[in-house]
Design a protein around this motif. Structure first.
Motif, PDB file in Angstrom:
ATOM      1  N   ALA A  78       2.520 -17.047  11.507  1.00 53.70           N
ATOM      2  CA  ALA A  78       3.097 -16.454  10.489  1.00 53.70           C
ATOM      3  C   ALA A  78       4.618 -16.336  10.850  1.00 53.70           C
ATOM      4  O   ALA A  78       5.274 -16.533  10.012  1.00 53.70           O
ATOM      5  N   GLU A  79       4.619 -15.699  12.114  1.00 57.89           N
ATOM      6  CA  GLU A  79       6.359 -15.909  12.383  1.00 57.89           C
ATOM      7  C   GLU A  79       7.031 -16.997  12.145  1.00 57.89           C
ATOM      8  O   GLU A  79       8.113 -17.108  11.613  1.00 57.89           O
ATOM      9  N   ALA A  80       6.397 -18.165  12.553  1.00 62.00           N
ATOM     10  CA  ALA A  80       7.101 -19.577  12.538  1.00 62.00           C
ATOM     11  C   ALA A  80       7.021 -19.907  10.938  1.00 62.00           C
ATOM     12  O   ALA A  80       7.985 -20.491  10.536  1.00 62.00           O
ATOM     13  N   TYR A  81       5.843 -19.653  10.349  1.00 64.31           N
ATOM     14  CA  TYR A  81       5.986 -19.765   8.955  1.00 64.31           C
ATOM     15  C   TYR A  81       7.251 -19.356   8.258  1.00 64.31           C
ATOM     16  O   TYR A  81       7.729 -19.965   7.282  1.00 64.31           O
ATOM     17  N   ASN A  82       7.186 -17.929   8.395  1.00 60.79           N
ATOM     18  CA  ASN A  82       8.320 -17.345   7.524  1.00 60.79           C
ATOM     19  C   ASN A  82       9.610 -17.520   8.099  1.00 60.79           C
ATOM     20  O   ASN A  82      10.682 -17.483   7.167  1.00 60.79           O
ATOM     21  N   THR A  98      -1.732 -31.760  12.155  1.00 60.42           N
ATOM     22  CA  THR A  98      -1.517 -30.273  11.382  1.00 60.42           C
ATOM     23  C   THR A  98      -0.434 -30.573  10.355  1.00 60.42           C
ATOM     24  O   THR A  98       0.647 -31.424  10.597  1.00 60.42           O
ATOM     25  N   TRP A  99      -0.614 -29.625   9.322  1.00 56.09           N
ATOM     26  CA  TRP A  99       0.585 -29.885   8.151  1.00 56.09           C
ATOM     27  C   TRP A  99       1.887 -29.616   8.664  1.00 56.09           C
ATOM     28  O   TRP A  99       2.157 -28.621   9.351  1.00 56.09           O
ATOM     29  N   ARG A 100       2.761 -30.055   7.623  1.00 54.11           N
ATOM     30  CA  ARG A 100       4.036 -29.698   7.546  1.00 54.11           C
ATOM     31  C   ARG A 100       4.346 -28.473   6.983  1.00 54.11           C
ATOM     32  O   ARG A 100       3.452 -27.989   6.128  1.00 54.11           O
ATOM     33  N   PRO A 101       5.489 -27.825   7.180  1.00 47.23           N
ATOM     34  CA  PRO A 101       5.892 -26.732   6.510  1.00 47.23           C
ATOM     35  C   PRO A 101       5.927 -27.016   5.102  1.00 47.23           C
ATOM     36  O   PRO A 101       5.486 -25.966   4.142  1.00 47.23           O
ATOM     37  N   VAL A 102       6.437 -28.087   4.473  1.00 52.24           N
ATOM     38  CA  VAL A 102       6.370 -28.221   2.958  1.00 52.24           C
ATOM     39  C   VAL A 102       4.924 -27.985   2.503  1.00 52.24           C
ATOM     40  O   VAL A 102       4.794 -27.334   1.180  1.00 52.24           O
ATOM     41  N   THR A 103       3.956 -28.379   3.123  1.00 52.75           N
ATOM     42  CA  THR A 103       2.538 -28.459   2.357  1.00 52.75           C
ATOM     43  C   THR A 103       2.009 -26.858   2.952  1.00 52.75           C
ATOM     44  O   THR A 103       1.371 -26.281   1.844  1.00 52.75           O
ATOM     45  N   ALA A 104       2.313 -26.462   3.907  1.00 55.18           N
ATOM     46  CA  ALA A 104       1.888 -25.329   4.420  1.00 55.18           C
ATOM     47  C   ALA A 104       2.385 -24.098   3.410  1.00 55.18           C
ATOM     48  O   ALA A 104       1.718 -23.268   2.831  1.00 55.18           O
ATOM     49  N   LEU A 143      -0.359 -12.615   6.581  1.00 51.48           N
ATOM     50  CA  LEU A 143       1.204 -12.454   6.920  1.00 51.48           C
ATOM     51  C   LEU A 143       2.090 -13.428   6.038  1.00 51.48           C
ATOM     52  O   LEU A 143       3.374 -13.691   6.492  1.00 51.48           O
ATOM     53  N   THR A 144       1.491 -14.418   5.343  1.00 57.60           N
ATOM     54  CA  THR A 144       2.076 -15.300   4.736  1.00 57.60           C
ATOM     55  C   THR A 144       2.142 -15.416   3.241  1.00 57.60           C
ATOM     56  O   THR A 144       1.014 -15.083   2.821  1.00 57.60           O
ATOM     57  N   GLU A 145       2.882 -15.641   2.601  1.00 59.24           N
ATOM     58  CA  GLU A 145       2.991 -15.818   1.077  1.00 59.24           C
ATOM     59  C   GLU A 145       3.560 -17.283   0.615  1.00 59.24           C
ATOM     60  O   GLU A 145       4.577 -17.691   1.157  1.00 59.24           O
ATOM     61  N   GLY A 146       2.664 -17.754  -0.121  1.00 63.91           N
ATOM     62  CA  GLY A 146       3.005 -19.056  -0.593  1.00 63.91           C
ATOM     63  C   GLY A 146       3.854 -19.199  -1.788  1.00 63.91           C
ATOM     64  O   GLY A 146       4.171 -18.230  -2.323  1.00 63.91           O
ATOM     65  N   ASP A 147       4.742 -20.508  -1.778  1.00 66.95           N
ATOM     66  CA  ASP A 147       5.536 -20.773  -3.102  1.00 66.95           C
ATOM     67  C   ASP A 147       5.259 -22.374  -3.260  1.00 66.95           C
ATOM     68  O   ASP A 147       5.848 -23.083  -2.566  1.00 66.95           O
TER      69      ASP A 147
END
Length: 420
Positions: free
Chosen positions: A213-217, A294-300, A311-315
């Motif tokens: 989640a931290e890396a995602y955000n 594993t998926w890339r950030p753009v997909t994630a 802890l993540t919110e999609g866009d």
């Protein structure tokens, strides 16, 4: 000559310099300029061929510089040979090096035979004709042929099959691509490794965990196209470091070899280490990539609502700063390339405090040139750039750096080492 060496040691010269002075009294070594020209020409052919979207280019760079290394080593064995271990008679070393380069490049790029012949002929101007010259040409062809046979059937052009999966966390084709670059790992043969799984990265963090989640955000905020959070310098180095490692680290090698006054033997050894390490790093890194898939950030981020992490919110409209390359996220190959390049160049010079200034082909117009005083900082920016341009999660860049350092230390610790 022993007295001269003792005097040089007393005034601060190294044994390597003594060896070079002693050697050049007998058979002249080629100029560093010739080595730099060979590297740049081989790089140019590879880039014009397919912009390094295959193993052909880095393989050619590796084979050429390893062959040149073994030619120099056959007369003056300052370092361990890689493959060709015969002692040679007295020859024109420049003629041997040019001959080997021409044979290897013609084998790699047969459609460019006329250009290769023209350039190699221009390098040969000024060399003295005669028996030493003829012996040099013969030796060069002999070493080149031994490398062609060594790498015959090494699987460098074979592509593997791939079908993307669909569950959260799996790699899926990124915008603009309906394919991936994937070697056929069943036949791919490295230069320095017993197995391409030798340095596989550890398992990435769990999709539903805090680290993910931290890396995602982080990448969602800093790697977004036109991010207001990202600093101007972060944007600049995101674009500046975007070019492939074959571009950047061969250019860094040429710049530092020239600015630091490397002799031909040491300069060529640096290119041989850099490029065979690059070749193997692509194999090792991509084996890890497809093992974890594993998926890339753009997909994630566009599918953040379905990842199961509170802890993540999609866009679903999110865009990265730059177009994401077509292969899985973890680990970051680019971060690994930067880290391993810094280790190898630092090894050659004996310090990571090696300054260079360089223009990048992917840089923004207002920030074409960057300067570094420290190779480790350069490698750090290279890794961070993949977060800033929206390509990778931080855990992918961190493990890429670790993988790159481990492989580079393996390479310099086991190949082309100084002889006692």
């Amino acid at each position: 000559m022993r007295c001269i060496c003792l005097l040089l040691i007393l005034v601060g010269c190294t044994p390597a310099i003594c060896q070079t002075l002693s050697d050049t009294d007998e058979i002249p070594l080629p100029s560093t300029e010739l080595i730099l020209d060979i590297n740049e020409f081989t790089y140019t052919l590879a880039n014009q061929h397919d912009q390094f979207y295959s193993f052909i280019g880095v393989r050619a760079l590796s084979m050429v510089h390893l062959a040149v290394h073994d030619i120099l080593n056959s007369i003056y064995p300052q370092f361990e040979a890689y493959h060709f271990r015969e002692e040679a008679d007295e020859v024109d070393l420049s003629a041997a090096i040019i001959s080997a380069t021409q044979s290897l490049l013609t084998a790699a790029y047969p459609r460019r035979i006329d250009t290769i012949h023209q350039v190699c002929t221009s390098w040969s101007k000024g060399l003295l004709a005669g028996e030493l010259h003829n012996r040099g040409i013969f030796l060069g062809k002999k070493v080149a042929e031994s490398y062609i046979q060594l790498r015959k059937g090494d699987g460098h052009e074979k592509k593997g099959d791939y079908t993307p999966m669909t569950k959260p966390g799996d790699y899926q084709y990124t915008p603009g691509f309906d394919w991936v670059w994937k070697p056929d790992f069943s036949v791919a043969r490295p230069f320095t490794l017993n197995s391409i799984t030798q340095f596989r990265s550890p398992k990435p963090p769990a999709l539903k965990g805090q680290e993910y989640a931290e890396a995602y955000n982080e990448v969602k905020t800093y790697g977004e196209k036109g991010s207001a959070i990202r600093s101007k310098d972060e944007t600049h180095y995101a674009h500046w470091w975007a070019e492939f490692g074959e571009h950047g680290w061969n250019r860094i090698g040429r710049i530092t070899a020239q600015s630091q006054g490397l002799k031909a033997v040491e300069a060529n050894r640096m290119f041989a280490l850099l490029n065979m390490n690059l070749y193997d790093l692509y194999l090792v890194s991509f084996e890890s990539k497809y093992f974890y898939d594993t998926w890339r950030p753009v997909t994630a981020i566009r599918n953040g609502a379905s990842d199961g992490n509170p802890l993540t919110e999609g866009d679903n409209t999110w865009e990265p700063e730059m177009q994401t390359p077509p292969w899985p996220d973890y680990p970051s190959t680019h971060a690994a390339v930067g880290a391993s390049g810094a280790v190898i160049v630092s090894h050659v010079f004996g310090t990571h405090k090696v300054p260079f200034a360089m223009e990048s082909v992917t840089a923004l117009p207002e920030a074409k040139v960057r300067s570094y005083e420290d190779l480790e900082l350069a490698a750090e920016h290279c890794a961070l750039s993949r977060i800033m341009n929206g390509f990778h999660f931080r855990f992918a860049t961190d493990k890429g750096v670790e993988q790159g350092r481990v492989l580079a230390r393996h390479t310099v610790g086991n190949f082309l080492r100084k002889v006692p």
